[in-house]
Design a protein around this motif. Structure first.
Motif, PDB file in Angstrom:
ATOM      1  N   SER A   1     -25.042  15.508  45.964  1.00 25.83           N
ATOM      2  CA  SER A   1     -26.096  16.449  46.315  1.00 25.83           C
ATOM      3  C   SER A   1     -27.141  16.496  45.205  1.00 25.83           C
TER       4      SER A   1
ATOM      5  N   ARG B   1     -20.054  20.871  53.189  1.00 23.61           N
ATOM      6  CA  ARG B   1     -19.590  21.195  51.848  1.00 23.61           C
ATOM      7  C   ARG B   1     -20.466  20.475  50.831  1.00 23.61           C
ATOM      8  N   LEU B   2     -20.793  21.163  49.746  1.00 26.01           N
ATOM      9  CA  LEU B   2     -21.559  20.514  48.686  1.00 26.01           C
ATOM     10  C   LEU B   2     -20.790  19.305  48.171  1.00 26.01           C
TER      11      LEU B   2
ATOM     12  N   ALA C   1     -24.704  25.729  52.429  1.00 26.38           N
ATOM     13  CA  ALA C   1     -23.568  24.827  52.283  1.00 26.38           C
ATOM     14  C   ALA C   1     -22.366  25.641  51.844  1.00 26.38           C
TER      15      ALA C   1
END
Length: 289
Positions: free
Chosen positions: A133, A128-129, A207
């Motif tokens: 990031s 998952r982002l 993602a």
């Protein structure tokens, strides 16, 4: 010697045919990964990618993980992959259909492929982002080293000083929220228009997150190739500002010796994305220097 000598035996064993010719594929891609067309004795032709260094090996292993579990017409056919000391990936060879030029129909095909991607099941293990990031931290990077961003000439210092807090406020973790599979690198060199619709390649950044991000990250490069500024009133202004922040955070960094086209392309996209973000947020237009 060929570009793929270190993985040719694995490729031949996996694909069940002798390799009779190898030719480099040039013109696409912004990293130094090895990209080759492979002709097989049985008449098939494959696209093969292998790493050129440790970083591209890491990216390729991430891409292999995605291909191992993902499904959809927006993907190229995977003919084989190797996860050994030197990873490699063999895909169907797509010799034509790579834009530009763009037409309204081809743009619609890519949008349809993105819709299908965002409705697809999430592959096992896809990350998952997160709010650390590099897609998210662009304006934070600018706040820490504004001189690098200002060196791009995308705006003057007065504009940045006046509006940086707003840009930071609207690009928080809330912009990432979503449960869709994301490509996060949609560009013409990663998009092939085929009889079955648009096919997307280069999945190492995949993602889970907000589906608006894919469209928003694509539109600056599309604008550069069509001459039409991005205008998507349905997009969250925070998403647009996050895209501008990504380019703002990296475009002023030193050029990458092994990937010399990356920074110039980021600077070009920044010149599109920053005015777009200003329009979306109702801010004064930044004046490039």
């Amino acid at each position: 010697m060929t570009e793929l000598d270190d993985v040719l035996p694995e490729i031949e064993e996996t694909l069940g045919s002798t390799v009779v010719a190898v030719a480099p594929v040039t013109g696409g891609g912004y990293t130094p990964a090895r990209r080759c067309r492979v002709d097989l004795a049985d008449g098939r032709r494959a696209f093969v990618k292998a790493p050129s260094d440790t970083l591209t090996a890491t990216w390729l292993r991430q891409e292999l993980g995605f291909y191992a579990t993902a499904k959809g017409d927006f993907l190229p056919a995977v003919w084989g992959m190797g996860q050994g000391t030197v990873p490699w990936l063999a895909l169907e060879f797509l010799p034509s259909g790579w834009p530009p030029p763009w037409t309204p129909e081809s743009v619609a095909e890519v949008r349809a492929a993105l819709d299908a991607l965002h409705e697809a099941p999430v592959p096992d293990g896809l990350p998952r982002l997160s709010d650390d990031s590099p897609f998210v931290t662009g304006w934070r990077r600018v706040a820490e080293a504004p001189e690098r961003f200002l060196s791009t000439g995308a705006c003057d210092e007065a504009w940045l000083t006046r509006h940086l807090d707003t840009l930071l406020d609207v690009t928080g973790p809330q912009v990432l929220a979503g449960s869709s599979v994301l490509h996060l690198d949609v560009r013409s060199d990663n998009t092939c228009l085929t009889d079955r619709g648009a096919v997307l390649v280069d999945w190492n950044l995949a993602a889970v997150g907000n589906p608006q991000l894919d469209l928003a990250f694509w539109l600056p490069s599309l604008a550069l190739e069509t001459g039409v500024p991005p205008a998507e009133p349905g997009l969250d202004p925070g998403v647009v500002a996050m895209v501008a922040g990504f380019f703002a955070g990296f475009a002023g960094e030193p050029d990458i010796p092994t990937a010399p086209r990356v920074r110039p392309f980021q600077r070009a996209q920044l010149r599109v994305a920053l005015p777009w973000a200003a329009r979306a947020l109702g801010l004064p237009e930044p004046h490039p220097r």
